[in-house]
Each structure stands twice: as structure tokens, then as C-alpha cells.
Write a protein that holds these residues in place. Sequence first.
Motif, short mmCIF file in Angstrom:
data_model
loop_
_atom_site.label_atom_id
_atom_site.label_comp_id
_atom_site.label_asym_id
_atom_site.label_seq_id
_atom_site.Cartn_x
_atom_site.Cartn_y
_atom_site.Cartn_z
N HIS A 181 24.56 36.80 65.99
CA HIS A 181 25.03 35.50 65.50
C HIS A 181 26.54 35.53 65.24
CE1 HIS A 181 23.89 31.77 62.88
NE2 HIS A 181 24.92 31.54 63.67
N LEU A 182 27.01 36.63 64.69
CA LEU A 182 28.44 36.78 64.44
C LEU A 182 29.23 36.65 65.73
CD1 LEU A 182 30.93 37.48 62.72
CD2 LEU A 182 30.33 39.90 63.02
N ASN A 183 28.78 37.31 66.78
CA ASN A 183 29.48 37.25 68.07
C ASN A 183 29.51 35.83 68.62
OD1 ASN A 183 30.69 39.68 69.09
ND2 ASN A 183 28.65 40.61 69.07
N ARG A 184 28.41 35.10 68.43
CA ARG A 184 28.38 33.71 68.90
C ARG A 184 29.43 32.87 68.18
NH1 ARG A 184 22.55 34.18 68.97
NH2 ARG A 184 22.44 33.10 66.96
N VAL A 185 29.52 33.06 66.87
CA VAL A 185 30.48 32.30 66.08
C VAL A 185 31.90 32.65 66.48
CG1 VAL A 185 31.38 31.91 63.76
CG2 VAL A 185 28.91 31.99 64.14
N LEU A 186 32.18 33.94 66.67
CA LEU A 186 33.53 34.36 67.06
C LEU A 186 33.90 33.78 68.43
CD1 LEU A 186 33.53 38.10 65.91
CD2 LEU A 186 34.74 36.18 64.85
N LYS A 187 32.93 33.71 69.32
CA LYS A 187 33.18 33.12 70.64
C LYS A 187 33.53 31.63 70.49
CE LYS A 187 31.22 32.53 75.26
NZ LYS A 187 30.04 32.77 76.14
N GLN A 188 32.81 30.93 69.61
CA GLN A 188 33.12 29.52 69.35
C GLN A 188 34.53 29.35 68.79
OE1 GLN A 188 30.05 28.16 66.71
NE2 GLN A 188 28.40 28.45 68.20
N GLY B 84 26.36 38.65 55.55
CA GLY B 84 24.95 38.29 55.53
C GLY B 84 24.44 37.58 56.75
N THR B 85 24.76 38.12 57.94
CA THR B 85 24.25 37.54 59.17
C THR B 85 23.96 38.66 60.16
OG1 THR B 85 24.62 35.82 60.84
CG2 THR B 85 26.50 37.20 60.28
N TYR C 139 26.11 28.17 52.30
CA TYR C 139 27.12 28.01 53.34
C TYR C 139 26.63 28.49 54.70
CZ TYR C 139 30.33 27.24 49.46
OH TYR C 139 30.94 26.75 48.34
N ALA C 140 26.99 27.74 55.73
CA ALA C 140 26.64 28.12 57.09
C ALA C 140 27.39 29.38 57.50
CB ALA C 140 26.98 26.98 58.05
N VAL C 141 26.87 30.06 58.52
CA VAL C 141 27.47 31.32 58.95
C VAL C 141 28.90 31.13 59.42
CG1 VAL C 141 27.31 33.20 60.63
CG2 VAL C 141 25.25 32.38 59.52
#
Length: 222
Positions: free
Chosen positions: A183-190, A178-179, A145-147
Motif C-alpha cells: 500500500h505504501l508503494n502505491r501511495v508513493l507512486k501516486q 501502520g500500513t 487518517y487515511a494512509v
Amino acid sequence: MKKETVSSYLNQYNLSTMFPDRVQQAMKLETYTGGNRLFSQGEKSDTLYLLVEGKLKVSRLSPEGKRLILAFKSPFDFVGDIEYIRKCTLINTVEAVTTTTVIRIPYEALENDMMNNAKWLQFLLETITHKFEVKSHAMNFSLLYAVDVRVASYLLAMTPDDTTLDSTSLVDMADLIGTSYRHLNRVLKQFEEQGWILKKRGKIKITNRDSMLKQLGHNIYE
């Protein structure tokens, strides 16, 4: 509001006839608020927990020092059954996500009165077999699964009652799924830009659960 008892919970989950009176008398109800640990990996194991209300998060510390999510548990489920069979220390760390009620059963009571109970042993076998299937599936999350899917699933699993999530522990969240923290911050921003979540004053609130679930297809942790 009627106060639930050990007996009423056992009746609710059709377990009252499985346990003899002496075992039922040894059972204790215990309630944990969200964020509190039932026990930690490596501790001595002497109790079987029957999850009857609420939600639990199960995680494990890897040899590399990373804590990873294995599963979220909802009623009805056991915790501590593998340790009971193997006579080993606790394999995982388990904590309450929401206000959670469990029935505690001392291993001693089970060993004294249940070891020759065929119905109980069959039930235990089926439960543990299912857990190993879930564990095998969970260990592949990082590869399959993707992040963004892992992050969304984690947020959904941790806020079952539309509660907010503390965003001050993003490093811990990153480890659990597992990231990396970056990267987590980028995803949360998205997610914010898509209107799925709102980050404010150290809290994360899901503002559009339906859209998030539709995009995911399903919550991989449940």
C-alpha cells in the motif's frame, strides 16, 4: 559563529532561574546527527533530555512487533520525564531526524536538588499532561487518517530542511505509519504522478511541499 553553552540554552528558553547552580553544573550538552538513536525502548533510564535544537522521532514497538510513530518533537521539549517520575525503563525509542542538540540532566541531580522545587514540579506536571494528550491523539492516527495522509505527513516530518529520505527502508516506513509495504508503494507512486515527490537512486525528495501541505491541511505528526 557563537558556540552555544548549557547556560545560553537555558537563558534562551527562560529556564536558567528554575535550576540551581549545582544542577546546572551536572548538565551536559550532546549532539546527535540525523538517524542516530538517543536511546531504545526497554533500556535503563537515568537521564532527562532537554531538546534545544533539531528534531526527534519518537516510536514504540507494539506487542505485535510493529514499530509505530508516536510523535515528532521540536524544541523546546523533554524526553525521559515520564520515566523519571515512574522510575521505569524507557518507554519509547527516540532518534534524531536532523542534527540535534540536547541537554542531558542525570536523574540523580534532579532528585537531590529539585524534588522540593514547586516551580519545577508544576512545570513537569504541565509537560507530562500535555504528553498524554498528544499520545492519546497519536494512538488514533491509524483509525482517523487515511494512509496517504499518514505517508505525506511522515515525509514532511522527516525532511524539515528539504533533505532527501532514504527509500531503501520502505518496510520500516510502512510499519511506522501502520500500513503495508504494498500500500505504501502505491501511495508513493501516486505522489510521484502528482508531482509531489521524486524517487531516484534509493532516495525520496519532496518536490512540491506547498501542494502536499495544501492537500493535507496540516501535518498530523506535528
